[in-house]
Scaffold this active site. Sequence first.
Site, PDB file in Angstrom:
ATOM      1  N   SER A  25       0.819  -1.222   0.000  1.00  0.00           N
ATOM      2  CA  SER A  25       0.000   0.000   0.000  1.00  0.00           C
ATOM      3  C   SER A  25       0.849   1.268   0.000  1.00  0.00           C
ATOM      4  CB  SER A  25      -0.928  -0.012   1.218  1.00  0.00           C
ATOM      5  OG  SER A  25      -0.166  -0.106   2.414  1.00  0.00           O
ATOM      6  N   GLY A  26       2.012   1.223  -0.684  1.00  0.00           N
ATOM      7  CA  GLY A  26       2.793   2.452  -0.876  1.00  0.00           C
ATOM      8  C   GLY A  26       2.346   3.161  -2.143  1.00  0.00           C
ATOM      9  N   GLU A  64      18.783  18.390  -5.638  1.00  0.00           N
ATOM     10  CA  GLU A  64      19.430  17.296  -4.914  1.00  0.00           C
ATOM     11  C   GLU A  64      20.657  16.829  -5.677  1.00  0.00           C
ATOM     12  OE1 GLU A  64      16.455  14.320  -4.023  1.00  0.00           O
ATOM     13  OE2 GLU A  64      15.744  15.454  -2.308  1.00  0.00           O
ATOM     14  N   LEU A 117      10.082   7.696  -6.562  1.00  0.00           N
ATOM     15  CA  LEU A 117       8.632   7.943  -6.453  1.00  0.00           C
ATOM     16  C   LEU A 117       8.071   8.176  -7.857  1.00  0.00           C
ATOM     17  CD1 LEU A 117       8.625  10.281  -3.309  1.00  0.00           C
ATOM     18  CD2 LEU A 117       7.861   7.912  -3.399  1.00  0.00           C
ATOM     19  N   GLU A 131       9.595   0.038  -5.910  1.00  0.00           N
ATOM     20  CA  GLU A 131      10.985  -0.306  -5.569  1.00  0.00           C
ATOM     21  C   GLU A 131      11.299  -1.783  -5.797  1.00  0.00           C
ATOM     22  OE1 GLU A 131      12.413   1.558  -2.011  1.00  0.00           O
ATOM     23  OE2 GLU A 131      14.192   0.288  -1.950  1.00  0.00           O
ATOM     24  N   ARG A 174      25.259  10.064  -4.562  1.00  0.00           N
ATOM     25  CA  ARG A 174      25.170   9.471  -3.229  1.00  0.00           C
ATOM     26  C   ARG A 174      26.260   8.445  -2.948  1.00  0.00           C
ATOM     27  NH1 ARG A 174      18.709   8.569  -2.460  1.00  0.00           N
ATOM     28  NH2 ARG A 174      18.322  10.760  -2.061  1.00  0.00           N
ATOM     29  N   GLY A 190      11.447  14.524  -2.099  1.00  0.00           N
ATOM     30  CA  GLY A 190      10.435  14.857  -3.084  1.00  0.00           C
ATOM     31  C   GLY A 190      10.500  14.007  -4.328  1.00  0.00           C
ATOM     32  N   LYS A 208       0.877  -5.707   4.765  1.00  0.00           N
ATOM     33  CA  LYS A 208       1.151  -6.588   5.901  1.00  0.00           C
ATOM     34  C   LYS A 208       1.029  -5.929   7.261  1.00  0.00           C
ATOM     35  CE  LYS A 208       6.213  -6.498   5.417  1.00  0.00           C
ATOM     36  NZ  LYS A 208       7.382  -7.340   5.214  1.00  0.00           N
ATOM     37  N   ARG A 220      20.749   4.943  -8.608  1.00  0.00           N
ATOM     38  CA  ARG A 220      19.535   5.744  -8.773  1.00  0.00           C
ATOM     39  C   ARG A 220      19.822   7.221  -8.555  1.00  0.00           C
ATOM     40  NH1 ARG A 220      15.067   7.227  -4.550  1.00  0.00           N
ATOM     41  NH2 ARG A 220      16.866   7.146  -3.201  1.00  0.00           N
ATOM     42  N   HIS A 271      22.311   5.567   1.696  1.00  0.00           N
ATOM     43  CA  HIS A 271      22.109   7.013   1.847  1.00  0.00           C
ATOM     44  C   HIS A 271      23.218   7.535   2.737  1.00  0.00           C
ATOM     45  CE1 HIS A 271      20.418  10.910   2.631  1.00  0.00           C
ATOM     46  NE2 HIS A 271      19.485  10.679   1.729  1.00  0.00           N
ATOM     47  N   HIS A 293      19.587   2.220   1.837  1.00  0.00           N
ATOM     48  CA  HIS A 293      18.459   3.111   1.593  1.00  0.00           C
ATOM     49  C   HIS A 293      17.548   2.629   0.480  1.00  0.00           C
ATOM     50  CE1 HIS A 293      16.319   6.847   1.542  1.00  0.00           C
ATOM     51  NE2 HIS A 293      16.718   7.165   0.326  1.00  0.00           N
ATOM     52  N   ASP A 308      10.051  -9.105   0.667  1.00  0.00           N
ATOM     53  CA  ASP A 308       9.145 -10.249   0.458  1.00  0.00           C
ATOM     54  C   ASP A 308       8.778 -10.448  -1.011  1.00  0.00           C
ATOM     55  OD1 ASP A 308       9.198  -9.851   3.161  1.00  0.00           O
ATOM     56  OD2 ASP A 308       7.033  -9.687   3.429  1.00  0.00           O
TER      57      ASP A 308
HETATM   58  C1  LIG Z   1      13.438   7.534   4.588  1.00  0.00           C
HETATM   59  C2  LIG Z   1      13.249   7.460   3.116  1.00  0.00           C
HETATM   60  C3  LIG Z   1      13.259   8.622   2.353  1.00  0.00           C
HETATM   61  C4  LIG Z   1      13.079   8.555   0.964  1.00  0.00           C
HETATM   62  N1  LIG Z   1      13.023   9.716   0.243  1.00  0.00           N
HETATM   63  C5  LIG Z   1      12.729   9.656  -1.083  1.00  0.00           C
HETATM   64  C6  LIG Z   1      12.531  10.845  -1.832  1.00  0.00           C
HETATM   65  O1  LIG Z   1      12.599  11.954  -1.306  1.00  0.00           O
HETATM   66  N2  LIG Z   1      12.238  10.716  -3.154  1.00  0.00           N
HETATM   67  C7  LIG Z   1      12.134   9.512  -3.791  1.00  0.00           C
HETATM   68  O2  LIG Z   1      11.850   9.461  -4.992  1.00  0.00           O
HETATM   69  N3  LIG Z   1      12.297   8.376  -3.087  1.00  0.00           N
HETATM   70  C8  LIG Z   1      12.586   8.424  -1.757  1.00  0.00           C
HETATM   71  N4  LIG Z   1      12.734   7.264  -1.053  1.00  0.00           N
HETATM   72  C9  LIG Z   1      12.492   5.986  -1.727  1.00  0.00           C
HETATM   73  C10 LIG Z   1      10.994   5.820  -1.929  1.00  0.00           C
HETATM   74  O3  LIG Z   1      10.322   6.308  -0.793  1.00  0.00           O
HETATM   75  C11 LIG Z   1      10.628   4.366  -2.129  1.00  0.00           C
HETATM   76  O4  LIG Z   1      11.427   3.795  -3.128  1.00  0.00           O
HETATM   77  C12 LIG Z   1       9.165   4.278  -2.556  1.00  0.00           C
HETATM   78  O5  LIG Z   1       8.346   4.912  -1.604  1.00  0.00           O
HETATM   79  C13 LIG Z   1       8.758   2.827  -2.703  1.00  0.00           C
HETATM   80  O6  LIG Z   1       7.384   2.791  -2.927  1.00  0.00           O
HETATM   81  P1  LIG Z   1       6.668   1.379  -3.092  1.00  0.00           P
HETATM   82  O7  LIG Z   1       5.236   1.667  -3.278  1.00  0.00           O
HETATM   83  O8  LIG Z   1       7.397   0.598  -4.105  1.00  0.00           O
HETATM   84  O9  LIG Z   1       6.954   0.641  -1.691  1.00  0.00           O
HETATM   85  P2  LIG Z   1       6.578   1.075  -0.197  1.00  0.00           P
HETATM   86  O10 LIG Z   1       6.136   2.470  -0.127  1.00  0.00           O
HETATM   87  O11 LIG Z   1       7.718   0.688   0.675  1.00  0.00           O
HETATM   88  O12 LIG Z   1       5.364   0.124   0.130  1.00  0.00           O
HETATM   89  C14 LIG Z   1       5.564  -1.264   0.243  1.00  0.00           C
HETATM   90  C15 LIG Z   1       4.292  -1.881   0.753  1.00  0.00           C
HETATM   91  O13 LIG Z   1       4.337  -3.300   0.606  1.00  0.00           O
HETATM   92  C16 LIG Z   1       3.873  -3.906   1.805  1.00  0.00           C
HETATM   93  N5  LIG Z   1       4.404  -5.259   1.861  1.00  0.00           N
HETATM   94  C17 LIG Z   1       5.696  -5.670   1.798  1.00  0.00           C
HETATM   95  N6  LIG Z   1       5.757  -7.015   1.852  1.00  0.00           N
HETATM   96  C18 LIG Z   1       4.476  -7.465   1.948  1.00  0.00           C
HETATM   97  C19 LIG Z   1       3.886  -8.747   2.055  1.00  0.00           C
HETATM   98  N7  LIG Z   1       4.614  -9.870   2.090  1.00  0.00           N
HETATM   99  N8  LIG Z   1       2.541  -8.832   2.156  1.00  0.00           N
HETATM  100  C20 LIG Z   1       1.768  -7.727   2.154  1.00  0.00           C
HETATM  101  N9  LIG Z   1       2.275  -6.471   2.071  1.00  0.00           N
HETATM  102  C21 LIG Z   1       3.610  -6.354   1.958  1.00  0.00           C
HETATM  103  C22 LIG Z   1       4.375  -2.971   2.889  1.00  0.00           C
HETATM  104  O14 LIG Z   1       3.695  -3.214   4.104  1.00  0.00           O
HETATM  105  C23 LIG Z   1       4.037  -1.639   2.233  1.00  0.00           C
HETATM  106  O15 LIG Z   1       2.654  -1.389   2.373  1.00  0.00           O
HETATM  107  C24 LIG Z   1      12.920   7.309   0.336  1.00  0.00           C
HETATM  108  C25 LIG Z   1      12.910   6.147   1.097  1.00  0.00           C
HETATM  109  C26 LIG Z   1      13.064   6.216   2.474  1.00  0.00           C
HETATM  110  C27 LIG Z   1      13.042   4.952   3.283  1.00  0.00           C
END
Ligand SMILES: Cc1cc2nc3c(=O)[nH]c(=O)nc-3n(C[C@H](O)[C@H](O)[C@H](O)COP(=O)(O)OP(=O)(O)OC[C@H]3O[C@@H](n4cnc5c(N)ncnc54)[C@H](O)[C@@H]3O)c2cc1C
Length: 558
Positions: free
Chosen positions: A12-13, A115, A392, A375, A290, A48, A34, A386, A244, A351, A223
């Site tokens: 749910s990201g 950045e 994002l 990701e 980085r 951002g 999860k 990257r 990072h 990171h 996972d």
């Molecule tokens: C502190 C921090 C700062 C960052 N800053 C930036 C930024 O400024 N700009 C940028 O572009 N990127 C940034 N990033 C990277 C970026 O945030 C991530 O790459 C991006 O948010 C990933 O999105 P996603 O939807 O792929 O995964 P996520 O947002 O991590 O969501 C993953 C989801 O999958 C769920 N999940 C995982 N395994 C399971 C499972 N087995 N069963 C059910 N659910 C599961 C998790 O619970 C979660 O809901 C940052 C990352 C971090 C940690």
Amino acid sequence: MEHQFDFLVIGSGIAGLSFALRAARHGTVAIVTKKDKLETSTNYAQGGIASVLGRDDSFPLHIEDTLNAGDGLCHPDIVEHVVRSGPDRIRELADYGVPFNRSPVEGLEFDLGREGGHSRNRIVHAHDMTGRAVETALVSAAENNPNIHIYENHLALDLIVEHFAIKAGSIAVRHRDVCWGAYILESPRMELHTFLAHAVVLCTGGAGKVYLYTSNPDVATGDGLAMAYRAGACLANLEFVQFHPTCLYHPHAKNFLISEAVRGEGGRLIDRRGKAFMEKYHPLKDLAFRDVVARAIDTEMKQSGDDCVFLDITHREPDYLKTRFPNIYQKCHLLGIDITKDPIPVVPAAHYICGGIVTDGFGRTTLENLYAVGECACTGLHGANRLASNSLLEAMVFAYESAFHCAEHIQQWRKRPVPEIPACPIPMGHLNSIQSEMVLIAHNWDIIRRLMWNYVGIVRTDKRLELALTHIRQIRMEIREHLPNIPLSNDLVELQDLALVAELIIRCAIQRKESRGLHYNLDHPRKNDVAWRQDTVVRRRQVEDPRGVVGAANNVPT
Ligand SMILES: Cc1cc2nc3c(=O)[nH]c(=O)nc-3n(C[C@H](O)[C@H](O)[C@H](O)COP(=O)(O)OP(=O)(O)OC[C@H]3O[C@@H](n4cnc5c(N)ncnc54)[C@H](O)[C@@H]3O)c2cc1C
């Protein structure tokens, strides 16, 4: 219990929510996640989203910066597509109500930050809490959409995959693997569910928890990578782990990042004596890529024996800092650090994982009806490194493309006969076993994370990588042997996934006999374009089953 939807989204990201909101125009969507729906890396993103919106900027410049960062391994067609799609995807987010900072300059839509690695100001942001603003807006839109059902505390265990071996005589000449859904564990009730869908979208995020120090939240245990590998999908470039450079170094700060934007606003890295050191390492100094900055800090710390270095932004106006970085200001203040007066103690931390499940321009994996977005995917955008704030953006672009592709095919998919799906085999551990061996989980989590930090970290050698592989294989064997004595829990499932992902990262790192982008090996300190200008691909050997039986991918030993 069995559930049937048109689309099953795992995570749910930003990736999962963006896909769901678009796909819901064409069918029903289940989002399983999860933990709490907000517990995602997305929610913690600060800096951002990169996009070409400034007057002095252009698509070719953003493309060039991305290619430079990727160090020869980006897929140029993908880079071009993502960069060109950026402005439309940003405006969509603004339409969902994300409160991006607006520009005070007449005629300019958004305030644009800078950045490391970017040649222009192009980071759209909502103060220093961009991720939270995005996550909150998208969750709210999803909750108000009648076609979207969100299942919190539902952990995906494994994909349900139908394997076909297509034979010529008695020889299997081709394989087809079709994904039909996933087995899900609901906690705290520890109930097993079968979720069936016409398309499954892995949006499970990163794997930072594989390292001792990480900026990632606890959910980032890789996972999705593990499930996809077990199911037979191709994964690539897992050796490229971004560290990072600046995580807050404080005993009470867990995973708190000091955004790159602080250096973008003039922050300088200094040692304990107050001496700036980045000019020794790169002409771009504090705004170098980085990996350069992380390696420089690693070198400074190893040479001085200090536990950390410092990031100094005290020359900027206090009121400006409080407005530009309210979150960082507050967090540091709570820990007794006044960023307007004190340099901030920082260390590097794992990171972002640039590699992942191989996908094409529509987010399709090498398995039919299985997509990967965000990701956990390896789209070809990042290559060997990257560019800041491109992730994002990537998640939004491929959520859009994969939803578009699904929309085109859903009518046809609905007509396919669904094969008989067996109930979820208990994949590991016992639902009712006693708590006697719980220590094995905590112990192995700790060992894996230390092993990866010490042997597969910012600077690698052949010897350390070989040792790491031997150790991780022993740990995985130990986990398998003890499974029957351990109660089934989220921690156990995550441990098994984490151990597998650790092994895959090590295997990719061993394969690459050069230093490129984020992979730095002292035994092969130079780049080798002749032999290694290519992705490192890992895939589990094909599971041959001429009967086309459907089952949990986990049934077959990895
Ligand atoms: C502190 C921090 C700062 C960052 N800053 C930036 C930024 O400024 N700009 C940028 O572009 N990127 C940034 N990033 C990277 C970026 O945030 C991530 O790459 C991006 O948010 C990933 O999105 P996603 O939807 O792929 O995964 P996520 O947002 O991590 O969501 C993953 C989801 O999958 C769920 N999940 C995982 N395994 C399971 C499972 N087995 N069963 C059910 N659910 C599961 C998790 O619970 C979660 O809901 C940052 C990352 C971090 C940690």
